[in-house]
Design a protein around this motif. Structure first.
Motif, PDB file in Angstrom:
ATOM      1  N   LEU D 333       0.840  -1.195   0.000  1.00  0.00           N
ATOM      2  CA  LEU D 333       0.000   0.000   0.000  1.00  0.00           C
ATOM      3  C   LEU D 333       0.869   1.235   0.000  1.00  0.00           C
ATOM      4  N   GLU D 334       1.913   1.201   0.828  1.00  0.00           N
ATOM      5  CA  GLU D 334       2.782   2.371   0.904  1.00  0.00           C
ATOM      6  C   GLU D 334       3.580   2.552  -0.376  1.00  0.00           C
ATOM      7  N   TRP D 335       4.277   1.481  -0.771  1.00  0.00           N
ATOM      8  CA  TRP D 335       5.235   1.666  -1.859  1.00  0.00           C
ATOM      9  C   TRP D 335       4.567   1.660  -3.223  1.00  0.00           C
ATOM     10  N   LYS D 336       3.418   1.033  -3.324  1.00  0.00           N
ATOM     11  CA  LYS D 336       2.796   0.939  -4.639  1.00  0.00           C
ATOM     12  C   LYS D 336       1.731   2.004  -4.840  1.00  0.00           C
ATOM     13  N   TYR D 337       1.103   2.405  -3.762  1.00  0.00           N
ATOM     14  CA  TYR D 337       0.018   3.372  -3.924  1.00  0.00           C
ATOM     15  C   TYR D 337       0.344   4.724  -3.319  1.00  0.00           C
ATOM     16  N   LEU D 338       0.562   4.764  -2.007  1.00  0.00           N
ATOM     17  CA  LEU D 338       0.677   6.066  -1.354  1.00  0.00           C
ATOM     18  C   LEU D 338       1.875   6.868  -1.852  1.00  0.00           C
ATOM     19  N   LEU D 339       3.045   6.223  -1.937  1.00  0.00           N
ATOM     20  CA  LEU D 339       4.241   6.987  -2.297  1.00  0.00           C
ATOM     21  C   LEU D 339       4.170   7.534  -3.718  1.00  0.00           C
ATOM     22  N   PRO D 340       3.864   6.722  -4.729  1.00  0.00           N
ATOM     23  CA  PRO D 340       3.747   7.296  -6.078  1.00  0.00           C
ATOM     24  C   PRO D 340       2.664   8.365  -6.154  1.00  0.00           C
ATOM     25  N   ILE D 341       1.531   8.101  -5.496  1.00  0.00           N
ATOM     26  CA  ILE D 341       0.464   9.093  -5.585  1.00  0.00           C
ATOM     27  C   ILE D 341       0.899  10.388  -4.919  1.00  0.00           C
ATOM     28  N   SER D 342       1.566  10.281  -3.776  1.00  0.00           N
ATOM     29  CA  SER D 342       1.917  11.536  -3.118  1.00  0.00           C
ATOM     30  C   SER D 342       3.033  12.257  -3.857  1.00  0.00           C
ATOM     31  N   MET D 343       3.911  11.500  -4.529  1.00  0.00           N
ATOM     32  CA  MET D 343       4.928  12.172  -5.362  1.00  0.00           C
ATOM     33  C   MET D 343       4.253  12.949  -6.491  1.00  0.00           C
ATOM     34  N   PHE D 344       3.322  12.282  -7.129  1.00  0.00           N
ATOM     35  CA  PHE D 344       2.599  12.935  -8.220  1.00  0.00           C
ATOM     36  C   PHE D 344       1.818  14.129  -7.692  1.00  0.00           C
ATOM     37  N   ASN D 345       1.229  13.912  -6.511  1.00  0.00           N
ATOM     38  CA  ASN D 345       0.411  14.964  -5.920  1.00  0.00           C
ATOM     39  C   ASN D 345       1.261  16.179  -5.564  1.00  0.00           C
ATOM     40  N   LEU D 346       2.508  15.913  -5.185  1.00  0.00           N
ATOM     41  CA  LEU D 346       3.412  17.021  -4.852  1.00  0.00           C
ATOM     42  C   LEU D 346       3.618  17.907  -6.069  1.00  0.00           C
ATOM     43  N   LEU D 347       3.812  17.265  -7.222  1.00  0.00           N
ATOM     44  CA  LEU D 347       3.986  18.042  -8.446  1.00  0.00           C
ATOM     45  C   LEU D 347       2.728  18.811  -8.775  1.00  0.00           C
ATOM     46  N   LEU D 348       1.593  18.149  -8.598  1.00  0.00           N
ATOM     47  CA  LEU D 348       0.314  18.809  -8.867  1.00  0.00           C
ATOM     48  C   LEU D 348       0.163  20.027  -7.972  1.00  0.00           C
ATOM     49  N   ALA D 349       0.514  19.848  -6.703  1.00  0.00           N
ATOM     50  CA  ALA D 349       0.390  20.944  -5.753  1.00  0.00           C
ATOM     51  C   ALA D 349       1.309  22.083  -6.151  1.00  0.00           C
ATOM     52  N   THR D 350       2.527  21.741  -6.574  1.00  0.00           N
ATOM     53  CA  THR D 350       3.455  22.777  -6.990  1.00  0.00           C
ATOM     54  C   THR D 350       2.868  23.587  -8.142  1.00  0.00           C
ATOM     55  N   LEU D 351       2.321  22.851  -9.078  1.00  0.00           N
ATOM     56  CA  LEU D 351       1.742  23.513 -10.247  1.00  0.00           C
ATOM     57  C   LEU D 351       0.615  24.444  -9.830  1.00  0.00           C
ATOM     58  N   VAL D 352      -0.257  23.915  -8.977  1.00  0.00           N
ATOM     59  CA  VAL D 352      -1.394  24.714  -8.514  1.00  0.00           C
ATOM     60  C   VAL D 352      -0.897  25.943  -7.781  1.00  0.00           C
ATOM     61  N   ALA D 353       0.159  25.753  -6.955  1.00  0.00           N
ATOM     62  CA  ALA D 353       0.658  26.867  -6.156  1.00  0.00           C
ATOM     63  C   ALA D 353       1.290  27.930  -7.049  1.00  0.00           C
ATOM     64  N   ILE D 354       2.098  27.496  -8.008  1.00  0.00           N
ATOM     65  CA  ILE D 354       2.809  28.459  -8.859  1.00  0.00           C
ATOM     66  C   ILE D 354       1.828  29.238  -9.724  1.00  0.00           C
ATOM     67  N   GLN D 355       0.873  28.506 -10.260  1.00  0.00           N
ATOM     68  CA  GLN D 355      -0.091  29.166 -11.137  1.00  0.00           C
ATOM     69  C   GLN D 355      -1.116  29.961 -10.359  1.00  0.00           C
ATOM     70  N   GLY D 356      -1.096  29.821  -9.030  1.00  0.00           N
ATOM     71  CA  GLY D 356      -2.052  30.566  -8.220  1.00  0.00           C
ATOM     72  C   GLY D 356      -3.476  30.093  -8.418  1.00  0.00           C
TER      73      GLY D 356
END
Lengths: 156, 116, 151, 359, 371
Positions: D333-356
């Motif tokens: 669950l951690e290595w296959k789901y949570l970690l990849p999803i949260s890595m991807f989510n981090l990028l998404l968050a960055t994008l959302v934050a930068i673009q305001g």
């Protein structure tokens, strides 16, 4: 392909978890479903046939129906019942078998009802009492016929 | 309050634990019995050694965690200033996380993340 | 397969087998040293394929012990009972635990309670009783004044 | 003057400084803080265990404890007394030093995380400027205590439990850290107080929408695992390892583990409430002035505790609903789901934050 | 490479699971050999509640020995008693009245339901969810109440006697059973919501404890354990006793062979039991509830084998009679014993967490194994 399967897997999983949580959440908020019976305060309602222990029924004249035939003793698989007989002298001067003591070992009894089934005169029955705990197991050895009791007239 | 509060907290934790354990020692009258010292294993004597050499698989997790956690630390300062730096920081993060992800995939493929 | 056909098939496999008439199943009595070969054949023959052993036990007849095997074929649905007599002093019979896996524990139970030694059994130890128990409790002449209460 | 913990603290501080030498005032303040923390520990233990019992009871169609005190409120006190008079056994073959040290380590770890938590407006022990980093660093000390306890016990169940919890806690540390990062990206600061201040006009879970909600879910899952709570209670899985790493602990030493577990739940939920639900910030909705004004009247400490206990309830809800995962599934669950999803989510968050793209 | 390193470095751990362990449901003692968390060997040590019921029965009459079989598989006490009564009836060639047959089958199916409910709760508890256990007991208590009202006891009823049943049905029986069925049918979807559909639970069950059809037969598995591997072995269908031949029900068969298969089989069996009870509850014929039998029963010389389907599988009762008052030898072929023998095969190569899941789905009742 892989990604869509992955995403549907995640969502399906989360959905199944939420279904379960909805069920427990329902019971958390609906307190009337609580089934706890608070035993010593709230006595259980026992069925009429509930087998708690063997008792001998005595009527108001302190008479019972036990002839001392030892059918119950023979029927008992565990040696729970021990009948000590004596001989009464009938008014006609004949000797007649009667019980002296009806010893019942509650600690050996498995409440199988075979003795009650075997009794030809219906002298013993199963009572509803179930609170048998005592501090000394010798208290569980009981004498079922009350002191001074005698056999009812007409029971053969 | 400054960093000194950490000392206070540690002292509070130690004081609390010690007080509890000492209090129970005072209240209690313990009897000595060799059976009390036996390890619990469902009520039967232990078979064989308790401290065995453990499967190396367990330690792989610690290693991989270490790698990832250090990478994570690098991300903290980046995260604070990413909004100010704009798209440059984003591209940077993509590259960084991509390398990290590759490493993760490698570990996964090698079966290092399987429980023994 | 009907009872007669079964009887014929078993006689064909092992001419020394005798049959008991009574009982709902076909009862075949086989000498203990031939038992394993017959069983192997019963299990392996495609038209018999007795692949399910639903009971394995022993009866103490005071003069001798009798091993009783209840076999059934899940494919054909016929059943047979194989019996084998053992002497009481030194009861020994070949194990069947490699033919029917269920026999492993059942044979250990029989060993435990009757003292029948199963040759080539992988792990013949007491099963239900403690290892230091003496005697074979299910035998008719077993006496244990402490644990057995006569009613 | 309205009720506020900060003003009480201030007036105590002023009174002490006016009446004593400054070093004495500081010492007294330290003592007060220490005593308060111990008090918080004890009260939290009592309240949370009671809460757990009642929550589980209602979900399981039971009444729960109801004999000791009104509505069974003092049941936990009675149990604490029981644990107090129980003998703390040490197994014969155990490593005595580590065995006795382990509960202290666990307690210290959970006590230390209290430092940067803002219990109310301006009421925080040490507002360290790298708050969230500090939290994620210190909270993983606890696993050392668990490993120590499991290893020192000289018991196979304990050993297995400790190894499991080692792998589990370090794994989930990662996705917890990544979800905290998401909030750091939005608030551009690591100190707890400025994260709370950045939520003045709305909590991050509302303002940050999709990426924050994803990271919130991941955070809750990860901290449930980190605190060894069901469905991730593999370190003490009672149907497999009887009691896991604390099989051999009894009496007060066991009580300390037990207490630390509950305090840890409180702490992680407090962090969650701070990061995602605005800490002590009252609920404000856009420009509904009247509504916002009423909300302001509720003391900030009540807001904080309310949010925290809501999250605690959610975690308890998990425990009394779900079966336990198997250890390899847990890591999957951690290595296959949570970690990849949260890595991807981090990028998404960055994008959302930068673009305001957030509110 | 890393995996190879992991494989070569072995430190085997031998652990006792039981006799005092939360997931062995009694006093089963397993000695398991572990490498890391992977099970290499499971060795059952039995006998903690061995009472030698078979030996005891040798000194009990044919009326008396029936009660002791309730103590073997106490969760299907009725069905055990039923089997013994059938064995005695077979020997004496007693014709059981139609009403008694229907009552017996009704009681059997209620027992099966109660047993499966307990299994469901206990299985969920084994895999870590405690709440379902209480939910299962909520319904099980209702069955117990029905039993208590008619039979006079809640667990070890001793209701079956040679020739029929001990008492007639309680007047409220039909109404209560119908009420219960209505309630239970509304609660079954809750079972699915809480456990069956749960993704964690499914993952804990699927591909765990696999046993192939051939192995299941060879290990003598019966009941849901064998049916999950695709063996058609329902005694109620294969060798129908009493009125099972006239009933409409299907045998629950899965082919998965793993814990999930066994789970589904038992869930389906619950539904089938409901349908059987529904077929019978309105059609209980009038008449005697027990056939006239002699006071003293003596089986003729010979051997009698009866097979019944308990909640756990096939119970065989092998009576050797010498024509006396008591059986010469009785052997109970208990389903749990054979199912247990397959445990090592199923658990090999799995994790510790799987072991409890497998034991949960085997539905072991320890007195049934030890006897």
């Amino acid at each position: 392909m892989f990604l869509s399967k992955y995403i549907s897997e995640v969502f399906g999983g989360v959905k199944s978890l939420l279904t379960g949580m909805r069920r427990t959440g329902y019971y958390f908020t609906h307190h009337k479903n609580i089934i706890t019976q608070q035993y010593p305060n709230q006595k259980p309602v026992l069925a009429e046939r509930f087998r708690g222990e063997v008792v001998m029924t005595h009527d108001e004249n302190n008479e019972h129906a036990c002839t001392g035939c030892t059918a119950c003793e023979l029927a008992c698989p565990n040696g729970t019942i021990k009948i000590v007989t004596k001989f009464d002298i009938t008014p006609e001067g004949k000797k007649k078998k009667a019980i002296d003591t009806f010893v019942y070992h509650l600690e050996l009894c498995t409440m199988c009802n075979l003795c009650v089934d075997a009794c030809p005169t219906g002298a013993i029955t199963m009572s509803n009492s179930f609170e048998h705990s005592v501090f000394d197991r010798s208290e569980l050895t009981k004498v079922l016929n009350k002191p001074g009791s005698k056999i009812r007239e007409g029971v053969e | 309050m400054g960093p000194a509060s950490l000392l206070v907290l540690i002292m509070a934790a130690v004081a609390f634990s010690t007080a509890g354990i000492l209090l129970s020692k005072v209240v209690l009258k313990a009897s000595k019995n060799p059976v009390k010292g036996e390890p619990y294993e469902c009520g039967v004597p232990t078979i064989g050694q308790n401290w065995v050499q453990f499967n190396v698989g367990y330690y792989l997790f610690a290693l991989i965690f270490l790698i990832f956690d250090v990478e994570l630390i690098f991300l903290y300062p980046w995260a604070v200033s990413v909004q100010r730096l704009g798209m440059f920081a984003f591209t940077e993060a993509v590259i960084f996380l991509f390398i990290l992800f590759m490493g993760f995939l490698y570990a996964h493929k090698k079966g290092a993340l399987k429980w023994m | 397969m009907t009872r007669e056909e079964l009887q014929a098939a078993i006689t064909n496999l092992e001419p020394q087998v005798t049959f008991e008439e009574a009982g709902e199943f076909l009862n075949a009595v086989v000498p203990s040293e031939l038992c394993r070969d017959l069983m192997q054949a019963l299990h392996n023959m495609p038209d018999l394929s007795m692949d399910y052993m639903f009971c394995l036990t022993c009866v103490d007849w005071k003069t001798h012990l009798t091993m009783v095997y209840h076999l059934e074929s899940t494919a054909h649905g016929h059943q047979v009972v194989i019996k084998s007599q053992l002497n009481r002093e030194n009861p020994e019979i070949e194990t069947l635990s490699d033919i029917w896996r269920t026999a492993e524990l059942l044979e250990r139970e029989v060993f435990d309670l009757f003292g029948v030694r199963f040759i080539h059994h992988p792990d013949l130890r007491r099963l239900l009783l403690t290892d230091e128990w003496e005697g074979w409790p299910m035998r008719k002449d077993y006496e244990d004044p402490i644990n057995m209460i006569k009613l | 003057m309205e009720f506020s913990l900060a003003s009480i603290a201030d007036s105590i501080d002023q009174w002490l400084n006016a009446h004593c030498a400054s070093w004495l005032a500081l010492t007294i303040e330290f003592v007060i803080v220490g005593v308060l923390c111990i008090g918080l520990f004890a009260v939290l233990g009592l309240v949370l265990i009671m809460m757990e019992r009642k929550v589980s009871a209602y979900m399981q169609l039971r009444l729960g404890p109801n004999r000791v005190g009104p509505k069974g409120m003092f049941q936990t006190v009675a149990d604490t007394l029981k644990l107090l008079v129980k003998e703390g056994l040490t197994p014969a073959g155990a490593d005595k030093f580590l065995f006795n040290l382990a509960p202290f380590v666990v307690m210290i770890a959970s006590m230390l995380v209290l430092a940067p938590i803002a219990f109310a407006k301006d009421f925080v022990i040490w507002d360290v400027n790298i708050g969230v980093l500090y939290v994620s660093a210190v909270s993983s000390i606890g696993v050392i205590g668990i490993l120590m306890a499991g290893w020192a016990s000289n018991n196979k169940y304990s050993l297995l439990g400790a190894m499991r919890s080692g792998a589990q806690i370090v794994s989930y540390e990662l996705s917890a850290g990544l979800s905290i990062l998401t909030i750091v990206i939005f608030s551009q600061d690591m100190s707890i107080s400025s994260i709370i201040n950045s939520q003045q006009d709305g909590w991050w879970i509302f303002k940050g929408h999709i990426p924050v909600i994803i990271s919130f879910v991941i955070f809750i899952i990860a901290v449930t695992a980190e605190t060894n709570r069901a469905p991730f209670d593999l370190a003490e899985a009672e149907s497999e390892l009887t009691a896991g790493f604390h099989t051999e602990y009894s009496g007060m030493k066991f009580a300390l583990f037990f207490l630390a577990e509950y305090v840890n739940i409180f702490i992680v939920c407090a962090i969650g409430a701070t990061l995602y639900l605005g800490g002590w910030m009252p609920l404000h909705i856009g420009n509904w002035e009247a509504f916002n004004h009423i909300m302001d009247y509720i003391p900030s400490s009540v807001w904080f505790l309310g949010k925290t206990f809501f999250l605690i309830f959610v975690i308890m809800w998990f425990r009394w609903t779900f079966p336990r995962l198997r250890i390899d599934q847990l890591l999957n669950l951690e290595w296959k789901y949570l970690l990849p999803i949260s890595m991807f989510n981090l990028l998404l968050a960055t994008l959302v934050a930068i673009q305001g793209w957030y509110f | 490479m890393l995996q190879e390193v992991a494989k070569t470095d072995t430190g085997d751990l031998v652990i006792n699971v039981g006799p005092q362990h939360p997931s062995t449901h009694g006093v089963l003692h397993l000695v398991i050999t572990l490498n890391g968390e992977t099970i290499k060997k499971v060795e059952p040590h039995l006998g903690y509640i061995h009472r030698s019921i078979e030996k005891m029965c040798e000194s009990l009459s044919y009326r008396q020995f029936i009660y002791s079989t309730s103590r073997m598989d106490y969760l299907s006490a009725h069905i055990n008693n039923h089997g013994c009564a059938l064995a005695v009836e077979k020997g004496l060639q007693i014709e059981v009245p139609q009403r008694a047959q229907v009552i017996r089958v009704l009681m059997d199916e209620l027992t099966r339901l109660a047993s499966h409910q307990l299994w469901w709760g206990a299985l969920a508890m084994d895999v870590g969810a405690i709440t379902p256990f209480f939910h299962a007991f909520r319904e099980r208590e209702l069955i117990n109440d029905i039993m208590e009202e008619t039979c006079g006891a809640r667990l070890t009823m001793n209701y079956m006697v040679p020739g029929g049943v001990m008492f007639d049905l309680h007047p409220d029986f039909q109404k209560k059973v119908k009420d219960f069925l209505t309630l239970f049918k509304s609660k079954l979807p809750e079972y699915d919501e809480l456990v069956t559909g749960n993704i964690i639970f499914q993952n804990r069950m699927k591909n765990v404890g696999y046993i192939s059809k051939e192995d299941a037969i060879s290990y003598g598995c019966s009941g849901p354990t064998a049916r999950a591997s695709g063996v058609s072995c329902d005694i109620r269908k294969k060798y129908p006793y009493d009125i099972y031949a006239q009933l409409q029900f299907s045998e629950a068969i899965e082919t998965a062979g793993d814990c999930w298969g066994r789970y589904l089989v038992r869930m389906e069996e619950m539904r089938q039991s409901i349908s059987i009870i529904e077929q019978l509850i309105d059609n209980i014929p009038e008449g005697d509830f027990v056939a006239k039998t002699k006071a003293v029963l003596k089986l003729p010389k010979g051997e009698f084998f009866t097979r019944v389907e308990t909640a756990r599988g096939e119970l065989g009762i092998y009576i050797v009679s010498e024509g006396g008052l008591t059986p010469y030898r009785i052997k109970f072929r208990s389903p749990g014993f054979s199912n247990l023998s397959a445990l090592d095969h199923m658990a090999k190569g799995q994790k510790i967490g799987d072991l409890v899941a497998i034991m949960g789905t085997l539905d072991l009742v320890i007195p049934d194994i030890d006897r």
